[in-house]
Design a protein around this motif. Structure first.
Motif, mmCIF file in Angstrom:
data_model
loop_
_atom_site.group_PDB
_atom_site.id
_atom_site.type_symbol
_atom_site.label_atom_id
_atom_site.label_comp_id
_atom_site.label_asym_id
_atom_site.label_seq_id
_atom_site.Cartn_x
_atom_site.Cartn_y
_atom_site.Cartn_z
ATOM 1 N N TYR A 130 0.834 -1.208 0.000
ATOM 2 C CA TYR A 130 0.000 0.000 0.000
ATOM 3 C C TYR A 130 0.868 1.258 0.000
ATOM 4 C CZ TYR A 130 -3.753 3.196 1.385
ATOM 5 O OH TYR A 130 -4.647 4.225 1.427
ATOM 6 N N LYS A 131 1.925 1.242 0.805
ATOM 7 C CA LYS A 131 2.809 2.407 0.901
ATOM 8 C C LYS A 131 3.541 2.664 -0.418
ATOM 9 C CE LYS A 131 5.002 2.661 4.723
ATOM 10 N NZ LYS A 131 5.982 2.411 5.822
ATOM 11 N N GLU A 132 4.026 1.611 -1.063
ATOM 12 C CA GLU A 132 4.722 1.774 -2.337
ATOM 13 C C GLU A 132 3.781 2.286 -3.417
ATOM 14 O OE1 GLU A 132 7.925 1.393 -3.359
ATOM 15 O OE2 GLU A 132 8.438 1.273 -1.237
ATOM 16 N N ASN A 133 2.572 1.771 -3.449
ATOM 17 C CA ASN A 133 1.614 2.184 -4.472
ATOM 18 C C ASN A 133 1.142 3.623 -4.267
ATOM 19 O OD1 ASN A 133 -0.473 1.500 -6.664
ATOM 20 N ND2 ASN A 133 -1.774 2.097 -4.955
ATOM 21 N N LEU A 134 1.101 4.070 -3.005
ATOM 22 C CA LEU A 134 0.611 5.406 -2.706
ATOM 23 C C LEU A 134 1.500 6.493 -3.305
ATOM 24 C CD1 LEU A 134 -1.769 6.633 -1.148
ATOM 25 C CD2 LEU A 134 -0.271 6.867 0.830
ATOM 26 N N LYS A 135 2.755 6.167 -3.600
ATOM 27 C CA LYS A 135 3.662 7.147 -4.207
ATOM 28 C C LYS A 135 3.196 7.553 -5.602
ATOM 29 C CE LYS A 135 7.676 5.297 -1.703
ATOM 30 N NZ LYS A 135 8.986 4.610 -1.838
ATOM 31 N N SER A 136 2.398 6.729 -6.238
ATOM 32 C CA SER A 136 1.920 7.023 -7.592
ATOM 33 C C SER A 136 0.635 7.842 -7.593
ATOM 34 C CB SER A 136 1.682 5.708 -8.362
ATOM 35 O OG SER A 136 2.866 4.959 -8.457
ATOM 36 N N TYR A 137 0.088 8.126 -6.419
ATOM 37 C CA TYR A 137 -1.180 8.860 -6.357
ATOM 38 C C TYR A 137 -0.924 10.352 -6.528
ATOM 39 C CZ TYR A 137 -5.896 10.109 -4.958
ATOM 40 O OH TYR A 137 -7.179 10.586 -4.952
ATOM 41 N N CYS A 138 -1.705 10.989 -7.407
ATOM 42 C CA CYS A 138 -1.526 12.427 -7.647
ATOM 43 C C CYS A 138 -2.860 13.159 -7.705
ATOM 44 C CB CYS A 138 -0.736 12.660 -8.934
ATOM 45 S SG CYS A 138 -1.495 11.976 -10.412
ATOM 46 N N GLY A 139 -3.901 12.610 -7.093
ATOM 47 C CA GLY A 139 -5.194 13.269 -7.071
ATOM 48 C C GLY A 139 -5.539 13.772 -5.688
ATOM 49 N N ILE A 140 -6.781 14.199 -5.527
ATOM 50 C CA ILE A 140 -7.293 14.638 -4.236
ATOM 51 C C ILE A 140 -8.460 13.718 -3.880
ATOM 52 C CG2 ILE A 140 -8.326 16.527 -2.916
ATOM 53 C CD1 ILE A 140 -7.010 18.469 -4.816
ATOM 54 N N PRO A 141 -8.348 12.962 -2.794
ATOM 55 C CA PRO A 141 -9.395 11.987 -2.459
ATOM 56 C C PRO A 141 -10.775 12.611 -2.405
ATOM 57 C CG PRO A 141 -7.474 11.690 -1.050
ATOM 58 C CD PRO A 141 -7.243 12.954 -1.826
ATOM 59 N N TYR A 142 -11.751 11.954 -3.047
ATOM 60 C CA TYR A 142 -13.162 12.333 -3.055
ATOM 61 C C TYR A 142 -13.426 13.671 -3.754
ATOM 62 C CZ TYR A 142 -13.198 8.726 0.503
ATOM 63 O OH TYR A 142 -13.022 7.545 1.167
ATOM 64 N N ILE A 143 -12.402 14.293 -4.348
ATOM 65 C CA ILE A 143 -12.604 15.564 -5.047
ATOM 66 C C ILE A 143 -12.148 15.457 -6.498
ATOM 67 C CG2 ILE A 143 -12.020 18.017 -5.108
ATOM 68 C CD1 ILE A 143 -11.657 17.937 -2.109
#
Length: 383
Positions: free
Chosen positions: A296-309
């Motif tokens: 989960y921690k490694e994959n989270l580095k690829s996130y570039c959005g804003i949750p629920y927005i």
């Protein structure tokens, strides 16, 4: 001193009399208002309000009847949608195209029931197998949309080679029964479920009792093999599915929506009310949770959005979540509900004890996770 007392008494009498007169006058005024039968004058209405009332009053029975029929049809369609919303999307021809991969033992009762339920809901289900016994378990289902995915864990190369078969299936267009190329379609990789089998591990109550052979087998099955599978092709296949989502949507003519592909760790954890030898079982759960946390921690580095927005725009990001199912059971393997709720209280007075629960809640939760645009990190079910 008597003069002072007399003066205070005179003032008190005056105040009391004045208050009494005011009270009686107020009472008379209120009584007159209530007894007066003359209706109050109608307030002046705004011109817009008056116009609207006049227009509504001119509606005939045909218009009212038409509005009632249309409203009834809309309500019926909403109710029908709520009943069938837990179904996989189908092509206009009615063919299935959404694929779910289950990483788990096909001989496990939990896996078997989930595979059959996902199949009934319209998914093409691939189940990982490693030996002939597991292949036969899949073949016994006798359904063309429940298929084995043979894996070889000997090395990273053999794992990648095994997963290339899945990649080839996803990248090759499928043909309808007519055999016409114009009616071909692509499969969409919806998500992968990693389901550990906690029902076959030995029972230990002390560290000194743990056999090295059992501990090594647990590390291999719950950490090394699953991690090798994720890092040598499974995560890449999910990322590629994100990249090709818009193309598949246009090619198939079916809305896939914005939700990314999913990777869900499922811990269907048995908890016996009388079993005390759970040390090795807890070790197994801790190892599985450790793998989930680092993935989960490694994959989270690829996130570039804003949750629920704002939606995530990086196709390398996949939705990862953990579903923890605490499976309470007694000696007769009957499910027990943890905690106190209205159902338990009712059963206490009705004489119903240890009633076996269905797996519907678990299956519904899995389906909802596969089709949710945004996932929380952890979900929990107390069965």
């Amino acid at each position: 001193m008597p003069d002072f007392v007399d003066s205070v008494f005179d003032v008190s009498s005056t105040v009391f009399q004045t208050s009494r007169n005011l009270i009686f006058k107020s009472y008379d005024h209120i009584r007159n208002i209530w007894m007066d039968s003359t209706p109050p004058p109608t307030p002046a209405q705004h011109s817009i309000i008056r116009t609207s009332i006049n227009q509504v009053s001119r509606l005939d029975l045909k218009t009212i009847f038409l509005a009632t029929v249309l409203g009834g049809i809309g309500t019926y369609r909403c109710l029908q949608h709520s009943k069938t919303q837990r179904r996989a999307r189908l092509l206009p021809s009615g063919r299935r195209f959404e694929v779910v991969v289950i990483v788990g033992s096909p001989t496990s009762v939990v896996v078997q029931k989930l595979v059959n339920d996902l199949n009934r809901r319209g998914y093409i289900v691939y189940v990982t197998v490693t030996n002939e016994l597991e292949v036969k378990a899949i073949e016994s289902e006798r359904d063309a949309d429940i298929k084995p995915l043979l894996l070889n864990y000997d090395s990273a190369l053999t794992i990648r080679t095994s997963l290339l078969r899945l990649a080839s299936i996803l990248e090759t267009p499928e043909l309808n029964h007519t055999g016409d190329d114009s009616s071909s379609y692509f499969l969409h990789f919806k998500g992968a479920l990693i389901i550990a089998d906690y029902f076959k591990y030995p029972k230990y109550s002390k560290l000194a009792e743990i056999e090295p052979r059992d501990f090594n087998a647990m590390i291999q099955n719950q950490f090394l093999k699953i991690n090798a599978l994720l890092q040598n092709g499974l995560i890449t296949a999910l990322q590629e599915s994100n990249n090709r989502r818009n193309e598949i949507e246009k090619y198939n003519g079916v809305n896939i929506s914005e939700c990314p592909s999913k990777l869900i760790f499922v811990n269907f954890f048995p908890i016996s009310t009388k079993e005390k030898r759970r040390l090795f079982l807890n070790f197994t759960l801790d190892i599985n949770n450790l793998l989930f946390e680092y993935t989960y921690k490694e994959n989270l580095k690829s996130y570039c959005g804003i949750p629920y927005i704002l939606h995530n725009k990086n196709p390398d990001y996949i939705d990862i979540a953990k579903l923890q199912v605490d499976f309470h059971q007694d000696e007769e393997s009957k499910l027990l509900s943890s905690g106190i709720n209205i159902l338990n209280i009712r059963n206490m007075f009705s004489g119903i004890r240890n009633k076996k629960l269905t797996s519907r809640k678990f299956h519904h939760q899995v389906f909802d996770l596969l089709n949710t645009n945004y996932l929380k990190k952890v979900y929990t079910i107390n069965a």
